[in-house]
Structures are given as C-alpha cells and as structure tokens.
Design a protein around this motif. Structure first.
Motif, PDB file in Angstrom:
ATOM      1  N   ASP A 173      29.306 -31.421 -12.326  1.00 42.28           N
ATOM      2  CA  ASP A 173      30.328 -31.293 -11.293  1.00 42.28           C
ATOM      3  C   ASP A 173      29.653 -31.033  -9.961  1.00 42.28           C
ATOM      4  N   THR A 183      33.575 -24.027 -13.240  1.00 49.20           N
ATOM      5  CA  THR A 183      32.115 -24.142 -13.250  1.00 49.20           C
ATOM      6  C   THR A 183      31.420 -22.847 -12.854  1.00 49.20           C
ATOM      7  N   ILE A 218      24.657 -26.065 -13.626  1.00 48.99           N
ATOM      8  CA  ILE A 218      25.519 -27.080 -13.037  1.00 48.99           C
ATOM      9  C   ILE A 218      24.655 -28.260 -12.602  1.00 48.99           C
ATOM     10  N   ALA A 222      29.602 -21.382 -15.661  1.00 54.28           N
ATOM     11  CA  ALA A 222      28.518 -22.140 -16.293  1.00 54.28           C
ATOM     12  C   ALA A 222      27.179 -21.426 -16.117  1.00 54.28           C
ATOM     13  N   ASN A 231      38.371 -29.056 -14.275  1.00 51.93           N
ATOM     14  CA  ASN A 231      38.581 -27.655 -13.928  1.00 51.93           C
ATOM     15  C   ASN A 231      39.675 -27.099 -14.835  1.00 51.93           C
ATOM     16  N   SER A 250      27.917 -27.594 -16.828  1.00 47.24           N
ATOM     17  CA  SER A 250      28.948 -28.317 -16.090  1.00 47.24           C
ATOM     18  C   SER A 250      28.329 -29.439 -15.278  1.00 47.24           C
TER      19      SER A 250
END
Length: 725
Positions: free
Chosen positions: A420, A427, A433, A430, A395, A418
């Motif tokens: 995550d 994120t 994800i 993004a 982060n 990302s």
C-alpha cells in the motif's frame, strides 16, 4: 500523446471508479496543469466527475509512501527493497512452517480490480501461499451478484448488465448510479443516459430507503424498508404469474426451475408483503404490470440489495424477474458484454462451498472466505488460526464490519505485511509496508470494467510519468514475493521467468489476440492487437451489447437455472422474516432505528479522503435522519442545526452530527462509508481536519447473508441518543 508549445496532452482512462471515463491531461515541464474529460472518448463523451481531477493529488501527495517502511520499537524506518523482500519472505515462511499454511491470510482491497498488473500477478503470489484464509472486498460488496451468476449461468463473471441505452423501463433497487457513476454497470455520463430513457418515452422507477440523487430524477420513487427487497421481488413475480404475464421468450427452451419459482412466489402476494416492505399492494401490482408490459425492461439491483441479509436471494430474483419477462439477453434488457479481453472464456467459472470458515462455517466462494469472518479467525485458537496477514490495496478496518474488533485482532498477529502507498487505519498495524507506484506511473487497461460496460468498448492507457528511481509497480512486488516464496524447481523457475519477461503488457497483448475481437495468431490478420489499440488513443467503440445466449452460457448443459435450489431453499428463511416483520414499525416510543450506508460522488473509498479539493466544503460525514424521528428524539427539525448524537449498535458506538432531511424514510438513518480517520498513527495531511465517524464501527460482523456469507451492512439495528449541546 499530442505535443505543442512545450506542453503535452495525454489521453487515458480514469481508474478511480467503475465508470472508466476518458481523460485529457495537459502536462508542462513534468507538471499536470489540467485534467478534463476527453470529448473524443466514444464511451464517456467528455464526462468526468470530481474524483478524476484528484488523480494529480494522488501523484503529488506528500503523504504517499515510495520506499519500504519497517516498524521498529522507535517508530517507522525506511529500508531497501531487497532487505524488505527478505524480511517479508522470512517472516511469512516462518509462520507457515510453525503453524501451517492456513496461518497466513490475505486481504485484497477494492483498488485491485482497477490495476491490471495486480490482476495478472496477484493470483500467482496467492497460489504460492496455498492458504484457505483468503479474503477480499468482494464479500463486503458484490458477492451475491457473482453467486447468482455462478448458479444460474455457470460463471461468476458472466454478469448481466442493464442495457440502459436502449431500455424503455428501468427498475432500480438499492442503486444510486448518478452518484456511483454506475456500479456493476460501467456507465460513464450515466445521468444523461438515464435522462435519455425519459426523452424517448420510457420510465425510471427507483426503490430505495433514501430519496437519492438518482431517485430525484426518476419518474417514481418508493421508499422501502431496509432488508425487505426480496419480499418485494417475490410479490412482483407472484403478480406476474398470477395474471399470466410471464413471457420468457426465445430462452424459454433453455430454462429450468420456472415451475419451482412459480410455486415459491405464490406465497408472497402483494397484499401479504405490503406492510412489511412499506409499499402498498396496489403500487406493487401496478409496478409488476408495467414492467411486464413494457416494450423492453430491465431490473437492476445494486449495493443496497447486495449488502443485506437476503443479498444472494435478491440478486437471484432480479435475474429471475428479467428472465420470466423475456428481458434477459435482449436489447433494452439485461445483457452480457463481449469484452476485447474475454476473462469469462479464459477463466474457470468459480467455486462455492469447497470449505468453510472454522468458527461460523461461512462458505468459500471463488477460493475466498467472507470478510465478516476475518477477525474471529484471528482470535480463535487452534489449527488454521490466522497468525499473519498480507493486505494489498485495502483498508479493512474502515471497510469491513466491526472495524474496532478487527483492529484489535490485528494488534495480536505475529506478522503483518501491507502492499500500500498510504499509512492508513489498517496499514499502521503492519510490521512492513511495501508501497507500489501510483496510477499515473504505470500503464492501464480495464480487464474488469469492460466486462460490465453498458456498451462494448476498449482502451489502453500508457503511463503518464516514468516511475521514480527505486520504486516498484504492484505486479513487480507480487512477482518478487512469489519468486522468494514459490516453488524452486526448473519448471517453476521457467514459468516465473516467462511471466516476468512478458509482464502485464505482454499478457495483455496475448489476451487481446485471443479475444473475440482479436486477430488470433494469424500473421496479417485484422483485429484488435495491443499495437492497434495504442494507436487509438481515445479508445475503440465496439458497438452495443448484442444477444449471446445460450452460446455464452458456462453451465455444463448450456441451460439456465432460473431459480437454483440453494436460493429456493432460502425462501423458508424469507418466510420466517415476513412472519416476524412489521410488529414495531409504528412504535415511536423508543430511540431504535435502522442504519443504512450511502455513497458520495467526491468519495470512493477511504484513501480518497486525503485530498483537499475533494474534501472542501461542509462536513459530509453526517447521520441523515427524517424530521419525525428528529422531533421524537427531542432534536427539533431544523435542517441547519446539525445536533450531535451518539449512535450505538451491538458492535460499537460513534458520535456524529445529524442532518435532518426528508430524503431518508422515517425509522431509517444513513451514514456514509469510508470515514473514521481519528485513529492514531495515520498520515492524514489536511484530511485530519475532517476525520468523520466510521460506519463500520457500527456495522456488525455477525450480520451476514447466510447463503453467500456477504456482510449485511444495510438494516443494522441502532439506537440514537442526543448529546448535550
């Protein structure tokens, strides 16, 4: 695993910080009913901190992502894994085709080192991208440690560890292990380990701009002005050389650069640096004599020493102080581990300065550029401009300097991916994800923290729960991205097939067999294998740290460079700092102060702020300020008042409540890191009630250790102004 009365008891190591404490987890009907310390773990001895109990909160968190998310004009939508991998590969390939391979950047966050699957398979994915724009949390934290070890011992991971279980004198600079549970020093139950030093007649001295929880249990604590630790270390060495107290011991014949260090240190007598550092010359000389005369002693410098403008020089001088007093590679001094999986023996030593960042010319280390350069490399047009970003387990908007500038840069990328399981402050920018499983859904082995342990130890943790259908582990995500983006020849396909077939578990088994405690590949030979380790559910104690130099050195000539040229040359910058220091220390007419960070025992990184059991109680995201500064700024000195202030730096501003306390030295203010959850579009749950102020909306990406490129978070000039009640 033990079963009884419909319940099961599982034993594993906690992976939420460096202490790797052993846990005993009771499960009934697929639900965790208790998490406590494993009394039979030979390393942690039943100790845990509050974070360990939050493992169940991560697993059960309704905000945790489990399916890929794609950003659309109308918001986020779930998509299938194949579609997500196709999209990621297509967009990353297009950016590199159109703009060159360096147009894609990668950022790896701190949790990567707590996941051995990511450590095995993440580098394979990175190699397929072939980009020079690689970044990680290393250069916002411990890069100076690695550089000092690389220069002196020949390997970035050959890191000296304080042998606190046997030392008689512990000198700590910028470290608070009672709260961090040890850092670059894996030491569970560290409070009792420190108290044991005193019980056997030893001493603990803490040097820190704050009177931390560690400082409160020490025999002595000295305040020091932020960013002046290198001056203090030079003065300690100057005293030792002046009085003829150097005793290099058995390693003397393996050392180079001792005369260079002696010459450089002679210019920094205690009387010359005392005013600048804020410690009297008499106290500096006393500390040098005590350290040199101790039966065994170790100097340990941690975050406050690393994340400042002389971070690399500081860590080099910490090593030098241990070396010249004969306290490197001896019991009770700074020693090296012999981990069951020897990553030092199995990896290259590192690299430095093979290329530099385009804008400021900051140096590469280990294939990575400093994170302080990331935003400007996105903003500055030309060949090599970052146009796409992959983040994993990080982060950086909250954890790297000038987060406001970085999040503005993220908005202008062509594509962002990302890996995550949270929609967080980074994120949320993004386009895609890919969420991995949680820690309790995969097995665990500490590749890194066994390397930093104060005692040789090893432990394997099986998965506690089966992953939900349709989810992916981190290593599987990396492996699939590598397959779709990597080379397509028969050899490359065969290598990928073999690595996927083995998986992290198979690679771990190979590492254990090849390690110093393993059986090699001789059938029937005794030694640690993965099978034997699985049977030892509480882990194995491999004994205390033992001397290993010069054999374990990775320098080409098996010699130690006590004071490498790169650090020796930086003394000129230190000299200039000293000549310009001390002018405004007694100026109380302005609202200018110096900002440092701090860590809290219930918090490691920003992603742990979503759990009510850790966030209960009074607001802990406060600006600590000394009563004299609070009085000077017209806020009074009532510790319960909590007045609101605005804090400004070159990088930005925040509003925060002040905690008036004598625990911080005059002229210095302290704000914890990891907060700042007020950004829109973040899934926060109950943590939204305590967004806090982000330290990194104030820290300055232009402030770095110019030798290593590490971010200088400690010692940021700020101005504080009270807000109307």
């Amino acid at each position: 695993m033990v079963s009884s009365n419909g319940s099961t008891t599982h034993y594993r190591a906690c992976n939420l910080c460096e202490a790797i404490c052993g846990l005993e987890i009771a499960v009934e009907e697929g639900r965790i009913v208790s998490i406590r310390g494993d009394d039979d773990d030979p390393f942690s001895r039943g100790h845990i901190c509050p974070k360990a109990v939050a493992l169940q909160d991560i697993y059960n968190d309704p905000d945790r992502l489990k399916r890929p998310l794609r950003k659309t004009a109308s918001g986020w939508e779930e998509i299938g894994w194949d579609e997500a991998f196709d999209l990621a590969a297509e967009r990353l390939r297009k950016v590199q085709t159109d703009h060159g391979r360096d147009a894609v950047a990668v950022y790896l966050g701190n949790p990567t080192v707590h996941n051995y699957g990511s450590l095995f398979f993440g580098p394979r994915f990175l190699r397929t991208l072939r980009t020079r724009n690689r970044f990680s949390a290393t250069s916002a934290d411990q890069l100076p440690h690695h550089l000092a070890s690389y220069l002196s011992f020949g390997h970035a991971l050959l890191l000296p560890v304080p042998d606190i279980d046997h030392t008689s004198f512990l000198l700590m600079l910028g470290a608070n292990p009672v709260v961090s549970n040890g850092s670059m020093m894996t030491a569970p139950d560290v409070r009792h380990r420190l108290e044991a030093i005193q019980k056997r007649g030893g001493q603990i001295v803490v040097i820190d701009p704050r009177r931390t929880r560690t400082a409160r249990l020490a025999d002595r604590h000295h305040f020091i002005r932020p960013g002046t630790d290198a001056l203090l270390l030079m003065a300690l060495l100057a005293t030792i050389f002046e009085k003829g107290l150097e005793t290099p011991g058995p390693l003397a014949d393996s050392m180079d650069g001792l005369d260079r260090l002696r010459t450089r240190a002679s210019a920094f007598a205690p009387e010359r640096v005392a005013e600048a550092v804020g410690i009297s010359a008499e106290d500096i000389r006393k500390l040098a004599r005590e350290f040199a005369a101790a039966e065994s002693a170790v100097c340990y410098g941690r975050l406050g020493v690393s994340v400042q403008e002389f971070g690399a020089l500081c860590q080099g001088l910490v090593n030098a102080l241990n070396l010249v007093t004969g306290n490197l590679d001896r019991s009770g001094g700074a020693m090296f581990t012999r981990p069951a999986v020897d990553v030092v023996a199995a990896s290259r030593g590192g690299s430095f300065g093979r290329w530099k960042s385009r804008v400021r010319g900051l140096p590469e280390f280990g294939g990575e550029l400093p994170v302080a350069a990331m935003a400007e490399e996105m903003e500055s047009e030309g060949d090599g401009q970052i146009r796409a970003l992959v983040t994993s387990a990080g982060n950086p908007v909250l954890s790297t300097p000038n987060g406001r500038r970085l999040e503005s840069s993220l908005e202008n990328l062509d594509f962002m991916l990302s890996i995550d399981f949270y929609l967080n402050e980074t994120t949320r920018h993004a386009d895609l994800i890919l969420p991995p499983t949680a820690a309790l859904e995969h097995d665990h082995y500490d590749l890194v923290f066994n390397l930093l342990a104060v005692r040789n130890t090893t432990r394997y943790s099986p998965a506690l729960f089966a992953p939900e259908p349709g989810t992916r582990h981190d290593w599987q995500i990396f492996s699939e991205l590598e397959r779709r983006l990597g080379k397509r020849g028969p050899r490359a396909r065969a290598e990928r097939w073999l690595s996927r077939r083995l998986g992290p578990r198979g690679l771990l088994a190979l590492g254990l067999r090849r390690g110093p405690w393993g059986s090699g590949f001789i059938p029937g030979a005794k030694g640690i294998t993965l099978g034997r380790l699985e049977q030892a559910e509480h882990g194995l104690d491999l004994g205390p740290l033992t001397p290993c130099l010069p054999d374990r050195l990775k320098t080409s000539d098996k010699r130690i460079d006590v004071f490498p040229d790169l650090l020796s040359q930086d003394v000129a910058r230190l000299e200039a700092k000293l000549k310009g220091n001390g002018r405004d220390h007694n100026d109380q007419s302005r609202n200018s102060l110096v900002l440092i960070g701090r860590r809290q025992v219930r918090s490691n990184n920003s992603w742990m702020h979503n759990f009510p059991r850790l966030m209960r109680g009074r607001d802990r995201c406060t600006l600590q300020m000394h009563p004299t500064d609070a009085e000077r700024l017209g806020m009074g000195s009532d510790p319960d008042a909590r007045p609101r202030v605005v804090v400004r730096s070159r990088a930005g501003r925040v509003e925060v409540s002040v905690e008036v306390t004598e625990a911080v030295m005059p002229g210095v203010v302290s704000l914890p890191h990891g907060w700042g959850h007020h950004r829109p579009g973040v899934r926060l749950g109950e943590a939204a009630l305590k967004p806090g102020a982000s330290l990194n909306d104030l820290t300055d990406e232009q402030l770095v250790d110019t030798v290593s490129g590490n971010a200088a978070f400690s010692g940021v000039p700020v101005e504080v102004e009270p807000l109307p009640p």
